[in-house]
Scaffold this motif. Structure first.
Motif, mmCIF file in Angstrom:
data_model
loop_
_atom_site.group_PDB
_atom_site.id
_atom_site.type_symbol
_atom_site.label_atom_id
_atom_site.label_comp_id
_atom_site.label_asym_id
_atom_site.label_seq_id
_atom_site.Cartn_x
_atom_site.Cartn_y
_atom_site.Cartn_z
ATOM 1 N N LEU A 148 0.835 -1.204 0.000
ATOM 2 C CA LEU A 148 0.000 0.000 0.000
ATOM 3 C C LEU A 148 0.876 1.263 0.000
ATOM 4 C CD1 LEU A 148 -2.904 0.932 0.078
ATOM 5 C CD2 LEU A 148 -2.863 0.689 2.575
ATOM 6 N N ALA A 149 1.900 1.274 0.842
ATOM 7 C CA ALA A 149 2.802 2.433 0.922
ATOM 8 C C ALA A 149 3.526 2.639 -0.406
ATOM 9 C CB ALA A 149 3.813 2.236 2.051
ATOM 10 N N ASN A 150 3.929 1.541 -1.019
ATOM 11 C CA ASN A 150 4.577 1.606 -2.320
ATOM 12 C C ASN A 150 3.664 2.305 -3.321
ATOM 13 O OD1 ASN A 150 6.334 0.944 -4.437
ATOM 14 N ND2 ASN A 150 6.815 -1.021 -3.458
ATOM 15 N N PHE A 151 2.393 1.910 -3.304
ATOM 16 C CA PHE A 151 1.405 2.494 -4.218
ATOM 17 C C PHE A 151 1.193 3.981 -3.907
ATOM 18 C CE2 PHE A 151 -3.003 3.606 -5.147
ATOM 19 C CZ PHE A 151 -3.037 3.361 -6.507
ATOM 20 N N ILE A 152 1.022 4.307 -2.630
ATOM 21 C CA ILE A 152 0.763 5.701 -2.238
ATOM 22 C C ILE A 152 1.937 6.597 -2.635
ATOM 23 C CG2 ILE A 152 0.425 7.253 -0.263
ATOM 24 C CD1 ILE A 152 -1.006 4.805 1.121
ATOM 25 N N LEU A 153 3.160 6.108 -2.378
ATOM 26 C CA LEU A 153 4.337 6.911 -2.710
ATOM 27 C C LEU A 153 4.454 7.109 -4.224
ATOM 28 C CD1 LEU A 153 6.873 5.470 -0.120
ATOM 29 C CD2 LEU A 153 5.999 7.822 -0.213
ATOM 30 N N GLY A 154 3.973 6.140 -4.987
ATOM 31 C CA GLY A 154 3.993 6.257 -6.441
ATOM 32 C C GLY A 154 3.037 7.321 -6.970
ATOM 33 N N GLN A 155 2.060 7.719 -6.158
ATOM 34 C CA GLN A 155 1.071 8.722 -6.565
ATOM 35 C C GLN A 155 1.611 10.147 -6.425
ATOM 36 O OE1 GLN A 155 -1.047 6.213 -7.674
ATOM 37 N NE2 GLN A 155 -2.791 7.379 -6.923
#
Ligand code: CTP
Ligand code: MG
Length: 230
Positions: free
Chosen positions: A222-229
């Motif tokens: 989830l953090a990986n995804f959020i940081l990608g945004q």
């Protein structure tokens, strides 16, 4: 008053269950701790930063933060609150009673710089301090005492907030509050609860709900995804 940053990183990440503490897991090849520290240190005029580490930490020498002269380390404690208190004591010589201390979990790399700025702006003139928080979105049940718990009631979620970090308090008030709460043996899961126990009421500053704490393996994705945004 000046601004100081404390990033407790002395936990072992038991619930994550990885080989190393979760702050030393990597997202895009960087330690989570480095992502967190660089994001905060680049976004506000901190006078300095203290990072309490586990006494057996072996990863700090491999961080990027290690070569940032504004960032110091100290030995943390067995509970998060003890680690924060150790960091506060390590800052004692450098800080004034009315200075601000922002405490932010190493395991929250997704904090938005706009939320950090908003917290500082909103709280800077306040006598006590405040914290980022997000209105509760879930329906909350209180469980009864039975072995197979039955619902006792549904809480009214209006007015309920989820506490996030950073949490920002006056230096002396926070030291005194943490010492008193630890002495009294009350559970201190964040700085605000210790300050509340001392009879001072912090301000809630609405922050983004995607400022998640990485706790279990699914949070990493989830953090990986959020940081990608960003
Ligand atoms: N922390 C700390 N000192 C402790 C315990 C926790 O500095 N004795 C830090 C963690 O490193 C983390 C933050 O406090 O950045 C939030 O704690 P938590 O999410 O509970 O991390 P851990 O304690 O490492 O994880 P767990 O509870 O699953 O073991
Ligand atoms: Mg913990």
């Amino acid at each position: 008053p000046r601004l100081w940053l404390i990033v407790p990183a002395a936990g072992i990440g038991q619930r994550m269950g990885a080989e190393q503490p979760k702050q030393y897991l990597r997202i895009d090849e960087r330690f989570i701790l480095d992502i967190t520290l660089s994001r905060l240190m680049d976004s506000a005029p901190f006078a300095g930063c203290m990072v309490p580490l586990h006494p057996a930490d072996r990863w700090w020498p491999d961080t990027e933060a290690r070569s940032d002269s504004r960032i110091q380390t100290c030995t943390g404690g067995s509970e998060r609150a003890c680690s924060v208190l150790a960091a506060l004591r390590a800052l004692a010589e450098q800080s004034d009673d009315q200075d601000w201390v922002l405490v932010h979990d190493a395991a929250r790399p997704c904090v938005h710089t706009a939320d950090l700025a908003n917290l500082i702006d909103s709280v800077y003139e306040h006598p006590v301090g405040g914290l980022l928080a997000s209105p509760v979105a879930d329906t909350l049940k209180r469980a009864g005492a039975g072995e197979l718990p039955e619902v006792e009631s549904t809480l009214d979620r209006r007015g309920l907030w989820r506490a996030l970090t950073p949490q920002m308090f006056r230096y002396r008030l926070l030291v005194d509050a943490l010492e008193a709460a630890l002495d009294a043996g009350v559970e201190v899961t964040d700085e605000s609860s210790a300050v509340e126990f001392s009879g001072n009421m912090p301000v809630l500053v609405e922050g983004r709900p995607d400022n998640i704490k990485i706790t279990v393996p699914a949070d990493l994705a989830l953090a990986n995804f959020i940081l990608g945004q960003f």
